[in-house]
Design a protein around this motif. Structure first.
Motif, mmCIF file in Angstrom:
data_model
loop_
_atom_site.group_PDB
_atom_site.id
_atom_site.type_symbol
_atom_site.label_atom_id
_atom_site.label_comp_id
_atom_site.label_asym_id
_atom_site.label_seq_id
_atom_site.Cartn_x
_atom_site.Cartn_y
_atom_site.Cartn_z
ATOM 1 N N TYR A 24 0.841 -1.204 0.000
ATOM 2 C CA TYR A 24 0.000 0.000 0.000
ATOM 3 C C TYR A 24 0.877 1.255 0.000
ATOM 4 O O TYR A 24 0.691 2.166 -0.820
ATOM 5 N N SER A 25 1.831 1.311 0.941
ATOM 6 C CA SER A 25 2.695 2.493 1.054
ATOM 7 C C SER A 25 3.508 2.696 -0.222
ATOM 8 O O SER A 25 3.658 3.824 -0.705
ATOM 9 N N LYS A 26 4.021 1.592 -0.765
ATOM 10 C CA LYS A 26 4.793 1.675 -2.002
ATOM 11 C C LYS A 26 3.924 2.216 -3.138
ATOM 12 O O LYS A 26 4.333 3.118 -3.885
ATOM 13 N N GLY A 27 2.730 1.675 -3.268
ATOM 14 C CA GLY A 27 1.827 2.131 -4.314
ATOM 15 C C GLY A 27 1.442 3.587 -4.155
ATOM 16 O O GLY A 27 1.357 4.337 -5.136
ATOM 17 N N TRP A 28 1.217 3.988 -2.911
ATOM 18 C CA TRP A 28 0.832 5.377 -2.653
ATOM 19 C C TRP A 28 1.943 6.336 -3.076
ATOM 20 O O TRP A 28 1.682 7.367 -3.706
ATOM 21 N N GLU A 29 3.188 5.996 -2.739
ATOM 22 C CA GLU A 29 4.298 6.874 -3.109
ATOM 23 C C GLU A 29 4.528 6.866 -4.612
ATOM 24 O O GLU A 29 4.853 7.902 -5.197
ATOM 25 N N LEU A 30 4.351 5.709 -5.264
ATOM 26 C CA LEU A 30 4.469 5.667 -6.721
ATOM 27 C C LEU A 30 3.434 6.581 -7.366
ATOM 28 O O LEU A 30 3.733 7.300 -8.333
ATOM 29 N N SER A 31 2.220 6.571 -6.807
ATOM 30 C CA SER A 31 1.176 7.448 -7.323
ATOM 31 C C SER A 31 1.543 8.912 -7.103
ATOM 32 O O SER A 31 1.378 9.750 -7.989
ATOM 33 N N ARG A 32 2.067 9.213 -5.920
ATOM 34 C CA ARG A 32 2.492 10.581 -5.629
ATOM 35 C C ARG A 32 3.574 11.055 -6.601
ATOM 36 O O ARG A 32 3.643 12.235 -6.948
ATOM 37 N N LEU A 33 4.409 10.101 -7.010
ATOM 38 C CA LEU A 33 5.512 10.425 -7.912
ATOM 39 C C LEU A 33 5.111 10.343 -9.385
ATOM 40 O O LEU A 33 5.943 10.502 -10.270
ATOM 41 N N GLY A 34 3.830 10.073 -9.653
ATOM 42 C CA GLY A 34 3.304 10.123 -11.010
ATOM 43 C C GLY A 34 3.255 8.806 -11.760
ATOM 44 O O GLY A 34 2.821 8.768 -12.915
ATOM 45 N N ASP A 35 3.665 7.702 -11.121
ATOM 46 C CA ASP A 35 3.652 6.395 -11.793
ATOM 47 C C ASP A 35 2.370 5.656 -11.409
ATOM 48 O O ASP A 35 2.374 4.710 -10.618
ATOM 49 N N HIS A 36 1.257 6.069 -12.006
ATOM 50 C CA HIS A 36 -0.055 5.566 -11.588
ATOM 51 C C HIS A 36 -0.316 4.141 -12.061
ATOM 52 O O HIS A 36 -1.012 3.375 -11.384
ATOM 53 N N GLU A 37 0.219 3.759 -13.192
ATOM 54 C CA GLU A 37 0.062 2.378 -13.671
ATOM 55 C C GLU A 37 0.723 1.396 -12.702
ATOM 56 O O GLU A 37 0.141 0.369 -12.342
ATOM 57 N N SER A 38 1.939 1.706 -12.278
ATOM 58 C CA SER A 38 2.625 0.841 -11.312
ATOM 59 C C SER A 38 1.891 0.831 -9.981
ATOM 60 O O SER A 38 1.793 -0.206 -9.320
ATOM 61 N N ALA A 39 1.391 1.984 -9.573
ATOM 62 C CA ALA A 39 0.646 2.072 -8.312
ATOM 63 C C ALA A 39 -0.584 1.175 -8.349
ATOM 64 O O ALA A 39 -0.897 0.481 -7.368
ATOM 65 N N LEU A 40 -1.276 1.163 -9.485
ATOM 66 C CA LEU A 40 -2.465 0.324 -9.626
ATOM 67 C C LEU A 40 -2.106 -1.153 -9.532
ATOM 68 O O LEU A 40 -2.784 -1.933 -8.839
ATOM 69 N N ALA A 41 -1.027 -1.559 -10.180
ATOM 70 C CA ALA A 41 -0.594 -2.958 -10.147
ATOM 71 C C ALA A 41 -0.217 -3.387 -8.730
ATOM 72 O O ALA A 41 -0.576 -4.484 -8.278
ATOM 73 N N VAL A 42 0.476 -2.517 -8.007
ATOM 74 C CA VAL A 42 0.877 -2.818 -6.625
ATOM 75 C C VAL A 42 -0.360 -2.926 -5.731
ATOM 76 O O VAL A 42 -0.454 -3.830 -4.889
#
Length: 317
Positions: A169-187
């Motif tokens: 969850y935390s990893k995905g949230w930070e990826l989303s914050r950093l603009g990598d929304h596709e990776s965030a969704l997969a995580v």
């Protein structure tokens, strides 16, 4: 006091702890101070909670430094107790915005877990650090902390599924914050397979919120509302007022992005008194800011000015 207070014993936990401390029964004193801290935290009395958690940790640290503990069960009991106190204190410090001190406390929790090669607890401490760094806006550091938690939780195996889900969850949230929304969704989708609402409702709500965030940023507004409304329902069933307020605010943000400012305003207005009620001033200011912004978009400039001035006043305090 313990015998006479019955179901209300937690209300007297601090006083009971004081009696034990005066009697030099320091382990019992620490136990009751910890209970008093937890009770105050649940009652949204942060300063009282911090006071009791710190007293309990001081007593246990003195006991440990004095080398008076004997027996494996006694040592392990003190170890578990200290971990719980670190976690409670670190959480309430972060809620109060005392981030530097919260980092110290969670780092101490991690160090203590390392002495026992306790991988799940090490992962939990790294997850908590990620959370604090996120609040400070240090997204890269928060991401690195979450990834460290993920590594430890995977090494720990099934015993750390909850910590792994939280790390993802935390990893995905930070990826989303950093603009990598596709990776965030997969995580987030992987995290959802690891946990259920019954096993850990708080983490489950967070993961649903992350799915909502990733879908929203990818322009999938219907999917975003679906996940966040599901999270809102679970938060209400659990009586989790903070998460209820956050989901209402976040659903409002989706409606705002869709251009439905009237629905967004209703969501924000429903969230606002929740944060006032539980003493979450930072989140209360966030929602007031959102209300001011959406009123401006509705052309209600006078009302927008009033709400935004309230935010300025709160930040000044």
């Amino acid at each position: 006091l313990i015998e006479q207070s019955g179901e209300r014993v937690e209300e007297y936990a601090g006083l009971i702890g004081e009696h034990y401390e005066k009697a030099q029964q320091l382990e019992q004193a620490a136990l009751w101070y910890g209970r008093a801290g937890k009770h105050a935290q649940e009652a949204h009395a942060p300063e009282v909670a911090i006071h009791y958690y710190q007293k309990a940790l001081t007593l246990l640290s003195n006991q440990s430094d004095g080398g008076k503990s004997s027996g494996v069960l006694k040592i392990m009991g003190t170890y578990v107790q200290r971990l719980q106190l670190y976690e409670g204190l670190g959480t309430i410090l972060c809620t109060c915005g005392r981030y530097a001190r919260a980092i110290e406390v969670f780092s101490a929790m991690r160090t203590l877990a390392e002495t026992k090669t306790d991988l799940p607890t090490q992962a939990r401490a790294w997850n908590s650090l990620s959370w604090v760094y996120d609040y400070q806006g240090e997204n890269q550091t928060a991401l690195a902390s979450a990834e460290q938690a993920e590594v430890l939780a995977r090494r720990a195996g099934p015993a750390a599924h909850s910590e792994l889900a939280e790390a993802l969850y935390s990893k995905g949230w930070e990826l989303s914050r950093l603009g990598d929304h596709e990776s965030a969704l997969a995580v987030a989708e992987e995290a959802l397979t690891l946990i259920t609402a019954v096993a850990n409702p708080t983490t489950y709500i967070r993961i649903l919120n992350l799915l909502g965030q990733a879908h929203a940023m990818l322009g999938h507004y219907k999917q975003s509302i679906h996940y966040r409304e599901l999270a809102l329902t679970i938060a209400r069933e659990q009586g989790n007022r903070e998460r209820e307020g956050m989901m209402l605010n976040n659903i409002g943000e989706i409606y705002r992005a869709m251009g439905d400012h009237a629905k967004a305003l209703r969501c924000y207005q429903e969230a606002l008194p929740i944060f006032g009620e539980i003493g979450e001033r930072q989140l209360e200011s966030l929602v007031l800011s959102n209300i001011g912004g959406v009123r401006g978009e509705l052309g209600e400039w006078g009302k927008a000015e009033i709400e935004l001035c309230q935010v300025i006043e709160q930040i000044g305090d």
